[in-house]
Write a protein that holds these residues in place. Structure first.
Motif, short mmCIF file in Angstrom:
data_model
loop_
_atom_site.label_atom_id
_atom_site.label_comp_id
_atom_site.label_asym_id
_atom_site.label_seq_id
_atom_site.Cartn_x
_atom_site.Cartn_y
_atom_site.Cartn_z
N SER A 84 1.02 -1.19 0.14
CA SER A 84 -0.19 -0.03 0.06
C SER A 84 0.98 1.41 -0.03
O SER A 84 2.19 1.29 0.99
CB SER A 84 -0.74 -0.13 1.30
OG SER A 84 -0.13 0.23 2.45
N LEU A 85 0.53 2.13 -0.96
CA LEU A 85 1.30 3.51 -1.03
C LEU A 85 0.15 4.57 -0.61
O LEU A 85 -0.93 4.68 -1.35
CB LEU A 85 1.76 3.61 -2.51
CG LEU A 85 2.52 4.97 -2.59
CD1 LEU A 85 3.78 4.99 -1.59
CD2 LEU A 85 2.86 5.20 -3.99
N LEU A 116 -3.01 0.53 -4.17
CA LEU A 116 -2.93 -0.78 -3.56
C LEU A 116 -2.38 -1.62 -4.63
O LEU A 116 -2.73 -1.58 -5.86
CB LEU A 116 -4.15 -1.41 -3.05
CG LEU A 116 -4.87 -0.67 -1.99
CD1 LEU A 116 -6.30 -1.33 -1.63
CD2 LEU A 116 -4.08 -0.63 -0.38
N PHE A 117 -1.51 -2.40 -4.09
CA PHE A 117 -0.69 -3.54 -5.29
C PHE A 117 -1.26 -4.82 -4.67
O PHE A 117 -0.35 -5.20 -3.58
CB PHE A 117 0.75 -3.19 -5.11
CG PHE A 117 1.23 -2.06 -5.84
CD1 PHE A 117 1.54 -1.80 -7.04
CD2 PHE A 117 1.24 -0.96 -5.03
CE1 PHE A 117 2.00 -0.40 -7.78
CE2 PHE A 117 1.82 0.58 -5.42
CZ PHE A 117 2.02 0.38 -6.80
N LEU A 118 -2.19 -5.55 -5.18
CA LEU A 118 -2.69 -6.78 -4.63
C LEU A 118 -1.91 -8.00 -5.37
O LEU A 118 -2.27 -8.11 -6.51
CB LEU A 118 -4.31 -6.68 -4.93
CG LEU A 118 -4.98 -5.56 -4.02
CD1 LEU A 118 -6.42 -5.75 -4.53
CD2 LEU A 118 -4.74 -5.44 -2.80
N GLN A 127 -2.62 -6.91 -9.16
CA GLN A 127 -3.82 -5.70 -9.40
C GLN A 127 -3.25 -4.35 -8.67
O GLN A 127 -2.99 -4.49 -7.56
CB GLN A 127 -5.24 -6.10 -8.91
CG GLN A 127 -5.37 -7.23 -9.55
CD GLN A 127 -6.83 -7.80 -8.92
OE1 GLN A 127 -7.08 -8.55 -8.00
NE2 GLN A 127 -7.90 -7.64 -9.62
N VAL A 128 -3.30 -3.33 -9.53
CA VAL A 128 -2.95 -2.13 -8.76
C VAL A 128 -4.43 -1.38 -8.94
O VAL A 128 -4.98 -0.97 -9.67
CB VAL A 128 -2.03 -1.14 -9.79
CG1 VAL A 128 -1.68 0.06 -9.26
CG2 VAL A 128 -0.63 -2.10 -10.00
N ARG A 129 -4.79 -1.14 -7.67
CA ARG A 129 -6.04 -0.08 -7.46
C ARG A 129 -5.75 1.11 -6.98
O ARG A 129 -4.89 1.48 -6.22
CB ARG A 129 -6.67 -0.92 -6.40
CG ARG A 129 -7.38 -2.14 -7.07
CD ARG A 129 -8.44 -2.96 -6.22
NE ARG A 129 -8.74 -4.21 -6.42
CZ ARG A 129 -9.77 -5.05 -5.89
NH1 ARG A 129 -10.21 -4.65 -4.54
NH2 ARG A 129 -10.15 -6.19 -6.51
#
Length: 547
Positions: A84-85, A116-118, A127-129
């Motif tokens: 998480s950034l 979020l980098f899931l 997945q980048v949200r």
């Protein structure tokens, strides 16, 4: 726990172990703003990796070279492992406490700037949200080249292919890896505005991928925090160990320093010159008044010069960190050594002045000796904690522990050094009306009260006000915290020198004509009859220990 080398552990004496431990603390210096963290058997659900202040065109690179998970079978649709950034708001403090177990940051939506980098280990993708308004926050797979051809955000060449599901698949043309990227409409609105899919490598039961983020405009500037989450370990008693190896490189247009650290090189250099000038001036005062100079005066001079040298090495370290991303090991070791000496000299000098040593007495009482027996070991522990914090990454398992030790030990030292001053004030209050020297004792009492207030203000400004200032100001102005600390320290040094300068009219340096030992000897000689035919001669200043 963090990985460490363990070689040659057997058949060593305690002295050799002590030397090896000191060398390990001094040589295991932090790699600056290029961070490398290796964790094995880790069970934490959240790992704070780093916090950094970015200006426009600043970049963040993350290379997850190894992730080995001991996951159990689960029916969760949303991946519960990833990064998480977050952009940290002004007026907040980075917390190292354990988060609430049911609250997984990878599951929640947010109106603030959050990425979020899931990590989906089943489908081998990341997945980048995105959440919040981040139109100019550019996220791309892979790392930036060592020498970028053009400043600013990367401009990948995308080729559109048929739709799959609800998104559009785009392939990033790259000569070597050619990772697959899936990207939806980039609306830049609050909520889940876009989804970017990165490829996840899988080799020997471990996973790896890399990405980089570029701050594209001033609207996206701020203090960003990067965390790693393994929400499968959120429930107590259900933790599964995992291994993690990650490299993080952060950079601003001017260098590798965070926005709040860019002015520190010049700040520490200027403050080093100020302490050096103060030390030279103090030595000149001592040379002009050699008759009234005591050992404690030279100890005060040594403190000023040690402080100046420590700040100089600190400034040089920041210069090399900004230009190379890491400090020079030799200079870092010198900074740690001078910082240790400066901390010990500071608290010892304050305690000695407060107890009246070398000015009005040459022997410390039992209570004062106990104070030094507490302060000196605590200062050693505080400096060891400081070195460990400087040489460890934020994500290390013991980082939070050493952070708490440093804060607690520092508060204990600040409270302990006040006791000698309080005892001296009480002693002067009791003696002011009993020994016939009311005027001198009252003048000393007033000076001690001033010194007590000075110490209280110094501790208050450098430990409380400075922290509140750091929380209140924007991210690019947080260097004012160091300015307040160093400015308060310089003012405290100058006021202490002014109050206890070697001057004839200084009430602190006016010794009583008879000390307790002379009075006891006089009583013995009177009782035994040895005083018959002898006249009393008062002790003058020439009988004192002078330097």
């Amino acid at each position: 726990m963090a990985v460490s080398e363990r070689r040659g552990l057997a058949r060593r004496s305690p002295a050799e172990w002590g030397q090896r431990l000191l060398l390990l603390l001094l040589l295991d210096s932090c790699s600056g703003r290029i961070h490398r963290l290796a964790l094995t058997g880790e069970k934490r659900a959240e790992i704070p990796l780093n916090s950094f202040g970015f200006y426009a065109n600043g970049s963040l690179e993350v290379d997850l070279s190894l992730l080995r998970l001991g996951l159990r079978e689960t029916e969760e649709e949303t991946p519960l492992v990833g990064f998480s950034l977050t952009r940290v708001q002004s007026g907040s403090i980075r917390s190292y406490s354990t988060p609430n177990p049911p609250n997984c940051p990878l599951r929640k939506n947010s109106s603030n700037l959050l990425v979020l980098f899931l990590i989906n280990t089943k489908d081998l993708r990341v997945q980048v949200r995105r959440y919040g308004d981040q139109k100019k926050l550019f996220i791309s797979p892979g790392l930036l080249p060592e020498v970028p051809s053009e400043p600013g955000p990367p401009k990948p060449e995308l080729t559109v292919t048929p739709k799959v599901g609800s998104g559009t698949i785009a392939v990033l043309s790259k000569a070597q890896s050619k990772p697959t990227v899936s990207q939806g409409d980039q609306q830049g609105l609050s909520g889940k505005d876009s989804e970017l899919v990165l490829g996840l490598g899988h080799l020997n039961n471990s996973y790896n991928f890399s990405f980089h983020v570029v701050i594209g405009s001033r609207a996206e500037e701020g203090q960003y925090s990067l965390n790693f989450h393994n929400c499968y370990n959120s429930e107590p008693g259900q933790e599964q160990p995992f291994d993690l190896t990650v490299m993080i490189r952060e950079k601003n247009p001017e260098g590798f320093l965070s926005a709040a650290e860019i002015p520190l090189f010049k700040l520490y250099l200027v403050m080093s010159a100020c302490f050096l000038a103060a030390g030279i001036f103090w030595v000149s005062v001592l040379c002009r008044n050699t008759y009234k100079v005591f050992k404690i005066h030279w100890l005060m001079a040594a403190l000023a010069f040690t402080k100046s040298i420590s700040l100089l090495f600190h400034s040089i370290n920041y210069y090399f960190i900004n230009s190379q991303g890491h400090p020079i090991e030799g200079l870092a070791i010198m900074h740690y050594i001078t910082h240790l000496l400066k901390g010990a000299l500071l608290f010892i000098t304050i305690a000695l002045i407060g107890s009246g040593w070398a000015f009005v007495k040459y022997v410390l009482s039992d209570k004062e000796k106990k104070i030094f027996g507490i302060v000196i070991p605590l200062q050693v522990l505080a400096n060891v904690a400081y070195i460990v914090i400087e040489s460890r990454e934020e994500g290390a398992s013991d980082y939070r522990l050493w952070k708490e030790i440093l804060f607690l030990v520092d508060l204990i030292c600040c409270g302990t050094i006040l006791f000698p001053v309080v005892w001296s004030i009480r002693h002067l209050q009791d003696a002011s009306g009993t020994d016939g020297k009311v005027a001198v004792n009252l003048a000393k009492l007033k000076l001690f009260r001033h010194y007590y207030i000075m110490v209280i203000c110094y501790v208050y400004f450098t430990r409380i006000i400075a922290i509140l200032l750091q929380v209140a100001v924007p991210f690019q102005w947080q260097w004012l915290y160091q300015l307040l600390v160093e400015g308060s320290t310089l003012a405290f040094f100058v006021l202490t020198g002014y109050k206890f300068q070697p001057a004839g009219n200084n009430p602190y340096l006016q010794l009583p004509q008879e000390d307790e030992e002379d009075m006891q000897m006089e009583q013995i000689m009177t009782d035994s009859g040895f005083r018959e035919g002898l006249s009393k001669v008062n002790k003058t200043a020439s009988g004192r220990e002078l330097l």
